[in-house]
Motif scaffolding. Structure first.
Motif: not given
Length: 205
Positions: A72-85
């Motif tokens: 679950i944390l990995i999925a949320q981090d992926v979303i955060l990564l995409l937002l930052i990029l």
């Protein structure tokens, strides 16, 4: 019986918290439409640490309740990564990150010594992610769009995981990792609160 009930509560509470742990940070970024103050390097290192940790737990058939929150944390981090990029104008790099993370994940389980070595380095990787965020705060002297709530929730989950690790697997590497992460998460949290308070004082002046 009482210890079993406490362990169950600890596992469930951690899972529930982790289901929304990154949401405050995600909402802050979306509202501000800026990734100011949030360290990309920190997120990449954290994501790497999460992938190594959950792969290690699954490889050795540890009880799923002790690591269920990590996908679950990995999925949320992926979303955060995409937002930052996206807000940094580098969204086109997302495909490269995807290839690196997927390739690294597959490599981890090729040989037993690889996953063992990766796990021994996992604490250093995760610690480096916290220091990267701290460095970002120290350099800018501004919390920017960093969510104190997300860091507070992260601190709570690490404290709980110290207990669950002690009463289930007793894995020393895992226990040391959670102890170090608790201290560093608290450090980041206190730094964010400090810079947010200072920023509020300047606005009032």
């Amino acid at each position: 019986m009482q210890s079993d009930a406490l362990l169950h509560v600890a596992n469930v509470s951690t899972l529930l918290v982790c289901m929304v742990l990154k949401f405050p940070q995600i909402f802050v970024l979306m509202r501000a439409k800026s990734a100011s103050g949030v360290s990309l390097n920190s997120l990449i290192l954290e994501l790497s640490g999460f992938i190594v940790f959950v792969t290690y737990q699954m490889y050795y058939d540890y009880p799923p309740p002790t690591y269920l929150e990590y996908p679950i944390l990995i999925a949320q981090d992926v979303i955060l990564l995409l937002l930052i990029l996206h807000y940094n104008g580098s969204l086109h790099h997302s495909f490269i990150y995807a290839l690196v993370f997927l390739g690294g994940w597959r490599l981890l389980t090729v040989e037993k010594w690889i996953i063992d070595l990766a796990m021994s380095l996992c604490t250093f990787i995760s610690a480096a992610s916290k220091f990267a965020q701290l460095q970002c705060l120290w350099r800018s002297k501004d919390a920017g769009q960093v969510s104190a709530l997300s860091w507070g929730l992260a601190t709570y989950t690490c404290i709980v995981r110290i207990y669950t690790t002690m009463v289930t697997t007793g894995d020393t590497q895992v226990l040391v990792r959670f102890l170090v992460m608790t201290l560093l998460n608290m450090w980041v949290l206190l730094s964010v609160l400090h810079y947010q308070r200072r920023s509020s004082s300047k606005k009032e002046d």
